[in-house]
Design an enzyme around this catalytic site. Sequence first.
Site, PDB file in Angstrom:
ATOM      1  N   PHE A 124       0.857  -1.175   0.000  1.00  0.00           N
ATOM      2  CA  PHE A 124       0.000   0.000   0.000  1.00  0.00           C
ATOM      3  C   PHE A 124       0.897   1.230   0.000  1.00  0.00           C
ATOM      4  O   PHE A 124       1.767   1.364   0.865  1.00  0.00           O
ATOM      5  CB  PHE A 124      -0.918   0.024   1.227  1.00  0.00           C
ATOM      6  CG  PHE A 124      -1.807   1.232   1.272  1.00  0.00           C
ATOM      7  CD1 PHE A 124      -2.958   1.294   0.500  1.00  0.00           C
ATOM      8  CD2 PHE A 124      -1.492   2.326   2.068  1.00  0.00           C
ATOM      9  CE1 PHE A 124      -3.783   2.417   0.525  1.00  0.00           C
ATOM     10  CE2 PHE A 124      -2.310   3.446   2.100  1.00  0.00           C
ATOM     11  CZ  PHE A 124      -3.454   3.497   1.320  1.00  0.00           C
ATOM     12  N   ASP A 210       9.216   2.535   0.896  1.00  0.00           N
ATOM     13  CA  ASP A 210       8.077   3.242   1.468  1.00  0.00           C
ATOM     14  C   ASP A 210       8.083   2.926   2.961  1.00  0.00           C
ATOM     15  O   ASP A 210       7.663   1.844   3.379  1.00  0.00           O
ATOM     16  CB  ASP A 210       6.787   2.765   0.805  1.00  0.00           C
ATOM     17  CG  ASP A 210       5.539   3.425   1.389  1.00  0.00           C
ATOM     18  OD1 ASP A 210       5.635   3.990   2.493  1.00  0.00           O
ATOM     19  OD2 ASP A 210       4.478   3.339   0.753  1.00  0.00           O
ATOM     20  N   LYS A 239       3.412  10.194   8.141  1.00  0.00           N
ATOM     21  CA  LYS A 239       2.762   9.749   9.363  1.00  0.00           C
ATOM     22  C   LYS A 239       3.456  10.270  10.623  1.00  0.00           C
ATOM     23  O   LYS A 239       3.230  11.392  11.043  1.00  0.00           O
ATOM     24  CB  LYS A 239       2.632   8.219   9.374  1.00  0.00           C
ATOM     25  CG  LYS A 239       1.591   7.694   8.371  1.00  0.00           C
ATOM     26  CD  LYS A 239       1.340   6.219   8.558  1.00  0.00           C
ATOM     27  CE  LYS A 239       0.319   5.671   7.566  1.00  0.00           C
ATOM     28  NZ  LYS A 239      -1.055   6.073   7.867  1.00  0.00           N
TER      29      LYS A 239
END
Length: 391
Positions: A124, A210, A239
């Site tokens: 993702f 990522d 994040k």
Amino acid sequence: MGVYNRAPLEVERGQGVRLWSTDGTEYLDCVSGISTNALGHAHPKLVQAVKDQAEKLWHVSNIFRIPGQDALADDLCAKSFADVVFFTNSGTEAVECALKTARKFHVANGQPERIDIYGFDGSFHGRTYGAINAAANPSYTEGFGPKMEGFHQLKWGDKDALTAAFENPTTAAIILEPVQGEGGCRATPDADLRWMREMADKYGVLIIFDEVQCGMGRTGKLWAHEWAGMTPDIMAIAKALGGGFPIGACLATAEAAKGMTVGVHGSTFGGNPLAMAVGKAAFAEVSSDAILNNVNEVAGYLKQQLHGLQERFPDVIVEVRGKGLLLGVKLVPNNREFMGWARDEARLLVAGGGDNLVRILPPLNITLEEAREAVEKFEQACEFARAKVAG
């Protein structure tokens, strides 16, 4: 727009690892904004950083120098493989920058034909066009037109297919999460990551990591790839970088970023003074030895306790996965139902994930006492789930 399948919970305020709903109910929050509130809710240093900066300057264009960008970029480069940073507002924007950086690198090398980007199933990378095509999850790509050219999907763990991708003369980059988040908390073995680095160097391919979810201390080291003793060429983070404030960054070596020249990329809000102030405060805390040591201590305890629950509840728990405080518990009952039972019966908030698991993503500064409380609440949810499954 009705794009969120929201839980029936209205949140009003938070403090540390706890959330309160508008009706006053208290919950133990092991979602952390999906691995985002790395220092919990309303951390005093982050609150003060926002207040101080808000009284001085919120926004100016990137046509001017923003001192906070230089300061945070220096901090990030000093504690990573990177030489340069581009600031964004989110993880998916950081991934977009990474993809563009990889393709521009090959153009700068006189090889514009090298456009192919290889990702992995279960990955993702965000919700923008490049990100959804890099991950190629059908539930995110269907209905949004034809697939973008140059994006390919590999089966996670298929070394032969990955070898062919490295050998392909039009390959630009490989993109992966060292520890998958949404896809099921699968950690790529350290030996495989080191092998990827060797193959990438051999064939002139770039490695994009990522680490939007698994980076920033979540696994017990500042960056998840540090466990393997290797580095990527480009890395997307977000994040936890803002501790809940919207901020992302694309980190790269000077060589990998040599195609990113004046005018080829930009952002209105990326790197704004507010984000830089809170990002600098958050990074100082998250990258500290105290936080990283705490992650390793608490993670060891939680994993041990969860394995114990697996032995006691084989009719509920199939497997315990993950690294550090990015923990996944694969279930027998439906994971979405279990999330509801944990929330309503035990006042414990956990996140969902692929492969029918729930993720336990507490703040990195969670105490052992709070971790024990989380285990007790998870056990309570398991007891309720057992009764439901038996019924």
